[in-house]
Design a protein around this motif. Structure first.
Motif: not given
Length: 173
Positions: A14-20, A22-23
């Motif tokens: 999910s975009p949230v998982t990818v963003t997390a 990357l952060l």
């Protein structure tokens, strides 16, 4: 060519998982990158700042000498650092989370008079500092983080005693 079973689909992040992810990767690089410099910079010779780059690394051969200086200072006090600042017990962590925020609202109370929700900061210290309460923090030991956090509580009591006194009668039941 592989055949997929009916009803099964590929799993995508999910975009949230990818963003997390990357952060977290960015934080690892941001906080991890300076560590080699922090370890090697003190190992520079006296001539390195004038002849080399100002923020350059020291020589690996000098790390032993630097470490011997660090461990000879005050009976190797540096070796106590992990136990004092990283590995706190749960009680010390609770004290930290209650006391550190007081550095902000205490001066605010001095100038404004009222701090919204100040009573929320008082419940924990009132319970934790009462030896008869089941949530009593206990007596601080040698080199205990609880002692460090007493400064914020004392600061709040000195600047705004009317709002930050946990023994104030009638504050809560």
């Amino acid at each position: 060519m592989k055949r997929r079973r009916p009803g099964r689909s590929r799993r995508t992040a999910s975009p949230v998982t990818v963003t997390a992810a990357l952060l977290l990767a960015g934080a690892a690089v941001f906080f991890g990158l300076p560590l080699p410099w922090l370890l090697l910079a003190p190992a520079r010779t006296a001539d390195d700042p004038t002849t080399g780059t100002p923020l350059g690394f020291g020589a690996l051969g000098n790390v032993d000498e630097v470490w011997s200086h660090l461990t000879s200072y005050k009976d190797a006090e540096i070796t106590l650092w992990p136990g004092n600042s990283v590995i706190h017990d749960d009680t010390a962590t609770e004290v930290v989370s209650l006391a550190r925020p007081l550095w902000g609202p205490a001066p605010l109370a001095t100038g404004r008079g009222d701090v919204p929700y100040a009573e929320l900061w008082l419940r924990g210290p009132a319970s934790g500092s009462d030896p008869d309460h089941p949530e009593y923090w206990g007596e601080p030991g040698d080199r205990d983080q609880r002692i460090v956090e007493m400064a914020a509580s004392g600061f709040a009591l000195a600047f705004a005693p009317k709002q930050f006194n946990p023994r104030r009668p009638g504050t809560w039941t």
